[in-house]
Design an enzyme around this catalytic site. Structure first.
Site, PDB file in Angstrom:
ATOM      1  N   ARG A   1      39.153   9.803 -37.909  1.00  0.00           N
ATOM      2  CA  ARG A   1      37.953   9.318 -38.590  1.00  0.00           C
ATOM      3  C   ARG A   1      38.079   9.588 -40.082  1.00  0.00           C
ATOM      4  NH1 ARG A   1      37.186   6.689 -34.776  1.00  0.00           N
ATOM      5  NH2 ARG A   1      35.456   6.723 -33.305  1.00  0.00           N
TER       6      ARG A   1
ATOM      7  N   HIS B   1      41.569   0.442 -39.542  1.00  0.00           N
ATOM      8  CA  HIS B   1      41.003   1.043 -38.313  1.00  0.00           C
ATOM      9  C   HIS B   1      41.466   0.278 -37.069  1.00  0.00           C
ATOM     10  CE1 HIS B   1      37.518   3.749 -36.790  1.00  0.00           C
ATOM     11  NE2 HIS B   1      38.391   3.528 -35.813  1.00  0.00           N
TER      12      HIS B   1
END
Ligand code: GLV
Length: 312
Positions: A227, A275
């Site tokens: 993250r 991502h």
């Protein structure tokens, strides 16, 4: 009486493939796609990814909330998710394969010095660089959950010198496992390529910052596929600029999409992916969710239930 409903709710994912996969895997359910929630009382299950704000509090008969992703930060603290409702993280097998493959690809890219060869090619320069065996490349995986453990095991099987670090003790064959605050220093000091696969919690937020990076050997590399909240962007960039870090591969960012004007895009030592390190496959995910629904209804334990006090 209306059929029990299963709601797919994501503000960012294209719902078509999910609707088709969930219809096939859960034929007894009325699969609905947000924002067409229909009668909220019918909804017993919900599959979420970046859910629209205000949704969860409107489903009075919700029994289980499923996360479309392996990471459940953002869901676990949702004040609208009632405390008694189990939250289940995604564990479809392709997510594991995608992650170890992503990490292996980038480890090999650095180990085989591809960024340097790419720079040489741009200069039309034919020069052989030293090549060391896998054994001499010390990879450190932070986070030894399903993704981290599988990644560590794969790299160790390819003869990389692999260590892992996690909150609680783990045993993984072929991997030197460290844990807790006390184990972090020894783990970092021996790590040439640091891979972050931690859950994002209050304890791990900002872990890839100046203090951590300073304990890595000079010239180390960082790969973050967890993250954006794990990295302190300006401290990471300062370490790249000073040469303490030689490179970073970042799949995740504090703000996603990474704004076009963000300086990281143009940093010569940073490799950026949007991502995508590992992406949940709708068909495999629907099968996994359906099996958990079956277990829930049979009174059996579901796989992947989040410990909401730990946050993952
Ligand atoms: C992706 O980021 C996931 O949590 O699966």
């Amino acid at each position: 009486m209306s059929r029990s409903a299963f709601l797919f709710a994501s503000a960012t994912r294209e719902p078509g493939p999910w609707k088709a996969a969930l219809d096939a895997a859960l034929p007894a359910y009325d699969v609905r796609v947000w924002p067409e929630v229909g009668a909220p009382d019918d909804v017993r299950y919900v599959l979420l990814w970046k859910p629209p704000a205000g949704l969860l509090g409107t489903l009075p008969n919700l029994e289980v909330a499923f996360s479309l992703g392996a990471g459940v930060d953002g869901l676990v603290d949702d004040p609208e998710l009632p405390p008694g409702i189990p939250l289940v993280k995604m564990g479809e097998p392709g997510l594991v394969e995608g992650m170890w493959a992503y990490v292996l690809y980038h480890v090999l890219r650095y180990h085989r010095r591809m960024p340097e060869y790419e720079a040489q090619q741009a200069r039309r320069e034919w020069r052989e660089l030293d090549q060391r065996p896998h054994r001499a490349c010390r990879v450190g995986i932070m986070g030894l959950g399903r993704l981290g453990a599988a990644t560590a095991t794969r790299l160790a099987a390819l003869d990389f010198d692999v260590a892992g670090w996690s909150r609680s003790p783990h045993r993984i064959e072929g991997v030197t496992c460290h844990h807790g605050d006390a184990g972090l220093d020894a783990f970092l000091r021996r790590t040439d390529i640091l891979v972050c696969l931690l859950p994002l919690t209050e304890q791990t937020r900002g872990i890839i910052g100046a203090r951590t990076i300073a304990r890595l050997p000079r010239g180390a590399v960082v790969i973050n596929a967890a993250r954006g909240g794990h990295q302190v962007e300006d401290e990471l960039v300062a370490a790249l600029d000073s040469g303490h870090l030689s490179a970073a591969t970042l799949d995740v960012f504090a703000t996603e999409p990474l704004p076009a004007a963000h300086p990281l895009w143009a940093h010569p030592r940073v490799t950026i992916t949007p991502h995508v390190a590992s992406i949940t496959d709708p068909v495999a995910a629907a099968l996994e969710v359906a099996e958990n629904v079956r277990r829930h209804e049979a009174g059996e334990p579901m796989a992947g239930v989040v410990d909401r006090s730990l946050g993952y």
